[in-house]
Scaffold this active site. Sequence first.
Site, mmCIF file in Angstrom:
data_model
loop_
_atom_site.group_PDB
_atom_site.id
_atom_site.type_symbol
_atom_site.label_atom_id
_atom_site.label_comp_id
_atom_site.label_asym_id
_atom_site.label_seq_id
_atom_site.Cartn_x
_atom_site.Cartn_y
_atom_site.Cartn_z
ATOM 1 N N ARG A 238 31.732 43.920 35.119
ATOM 2 C CA ARG A 238 32.470 42.668 34.904
ATOM 3 C C ARG A 238 32.183 42.154 33.505
ATOM 4 O O ARG A 238 31.053 42.284 33.020
ATOM 5 C CB ARG A 238 32.013 41.577 35.878
ATOM 6 C CG ARG A 238 32.760 41.531 37.187
ATOM 7 C CD ARG A 238 34.205 41.030 37.040
ATOM 8 N NE ARG A 238 34.874 40.969 38.312
ATOM 9 C CZ ARG A 238 35.474 41.995 38.917
ATOM 10 N NH1 ARG A 238 35.506 43.190 38.365
ATOM 11 N NH2 ARG A 238 36.057 41.830 40.097
ATOM 12 N N GLU A 267 38.358 37.980 29.638
ATOM 13 C CA GLU A 267 39.544 38.834 29.595
ATOM 14 C C GLU A 267 40.734 38.122 30.231
ATOM 15 O O GLU A 267 40.541 37.302 31.128
ATOM 16 C CB GLU A 267 39.268 40.181 30.292
ATOM 17 C CG GLU A 267 38.922 40.081 31.759
ATOM 18 C CD GLU A 267 38.589 41.445 32.357
ATOM 19 O OE1 GLU A 267 37.683 42.129 31.843
ATOM 20 O OE2 GLU A 267 39.254 41.794 33.346
ATOM 21 N N HIS A 285 40.454 47.137 31.806
ATOM 22 C CA HIS A 285 40.072 46.891 33.208
ATOM 23 C C HIS A 285 40.866 47.790 34.164
ATOM 24 O O HIS A 285 41.578 47.297 35.049
ATOM 25 C CB HIS A 285 40.260 45.413 33.560
ATOM 26 C CG HIS A 285 39.457 44.980 34.752
ATOM 27 N ND1 HIS A 285 38.913 43.742 34.868
ATOM 28 C CD2 HIS A 285 39.101 45.647 35.896
ATOM 29 C CE1 HIS A 285 38.268 43.642 36.026
ATOM 30 N NE2 HIS A 285 38.370 44.791 36.662
HETATM 31 C C1 8YV Z 1 40.411 44.742 40.118
HETATM 32 C C2 8YV Z 1 38.003 45.083 40.167
HETATM 33 O O1 8YV Z 1 40.316 44.145 41.316
HETATM 34 O O2 8YV Z 1 37.658 45.666 42.440
HETATM 35 C C3 8YV Z 1 37.280 45.013 41.466
HETATM 36 O O3 8YV Z 1 36.286 44.273 41.524
HETATM 37 O O4 8YV Z 1 37.548 44.584 39.199
HETATM 38 C C4 8YV Z 1 39.306 45.767 40.024
HETATM 39 O O5 8YV Z 1 39.429 46.848 40.835
HETATM 40 C C5 8YV Z 1 41.741 45.335 39.892
HETATM 41 O O6 8YV Z 1 41.973 45.153 38.571
HETATM 42 C C6 8YV Z 1 42.858 44.754 40.726
HETATM 43 O O7 8YV Z 1 43.328 43.583 40.151
#
Ligand code: 8YV
Length: 328
Positions: A238, A267, A285
């Site tokens: 993250r 971001e 991401h």
């Molecule tokens: C996002 C993510 O959810 O699962 C997570 O924690 O950071 C990613 O997989 C993905 O960008 C869907 O919006």
Amino acid sequence: MKPRILVSREVFDETLAMLGEHFEVESNQADIRHSTDALAALLADKDGAVISTSDRIDASVLDRAPRLRVVANVGVGYNNIDVPACTAAGVMATNTPGVLTDSVADLTFGLVIATCRRLTEAEHYLRSGEWKGSFLKQMLGKDVHGATLGIVGMGRIGQTVAKRAIGFEMQVLYHNRTRLDAATEAECRAAYRAKDDLLREADIVVLLMPYTPETHHLIGARELALMKPSAVLVNVARGGIVDDAALVTALRNGTIWAAGLDVYENEPRLNPDLLTLKNVVLSPHIASASEPTRKAMANTAARNCIAALTTGSPPNLLNPDVKDRVRS
Ligand code: 8YV
């Protein structure tokens, strides 16, 4: 009357079809990113929501959504949801663990290799027409095979990355809030280290832990200075875990050799200085973004939402203590 739900961002047709069997669905196939106020307004008359990790759910939103009983996150990380606020408001919160583990582990290795072997820099060089033929000292990088890999955050994804590293004959060190049991350490062929020791010893450090107040700026100027000048840092966890301004300085000064990043502080507005550096590989991401995995994530969130509103027991409940106080 069917319960009403919001699907806050674009999802797959099959996900909408699944939800449509149970609910009156308001969807957002135009994929507009809602402000917190817009999201709260859309939730005012909803019983449930399938939300994205870019949607913030906190007490201010929950107060304006009196019927809401579940928020089903499409994602494993859930720092976008104030879980205690959900519990206090009687709202179930769910996430999508498991289904994205392998894809994220794959991309972790993608970034490790791209960063160590300067792949994006090499491609820019080639596309710019600068390449005049191969020579001995061209684009020299670091070897991945045989390197010491330090994994910070040894949950499902960290363990899977460790197992991938066996194929690269890497020595694996890990740091985690709680040390793994001996059998799991043996299965992952990973040795526990205190965080600072891992940073000092690893050639490649990968970050795979959740973002919490405790992990905010876990990697800052002090930690970067502990790393080897030849080391590589990869963050697929993250934004906010790394102090991006400190990282820019470390990459500029040669405190570390290079970085591979899939996530950023604030971001999608990343630190513009990152774009000026050659020794950083950047991706937007996309760690979980294979088609089968993103479908599995959306469908898992849909199943969580359906179970929450039909049985009251969704499989991936983040706040089990909500059970006796869920809104009726
Ligand atoms: C996002 C993510 O959810 O699962 C997570 O924690 O950071 C990613 O997989 C993905 O960008 C869907 O919006």
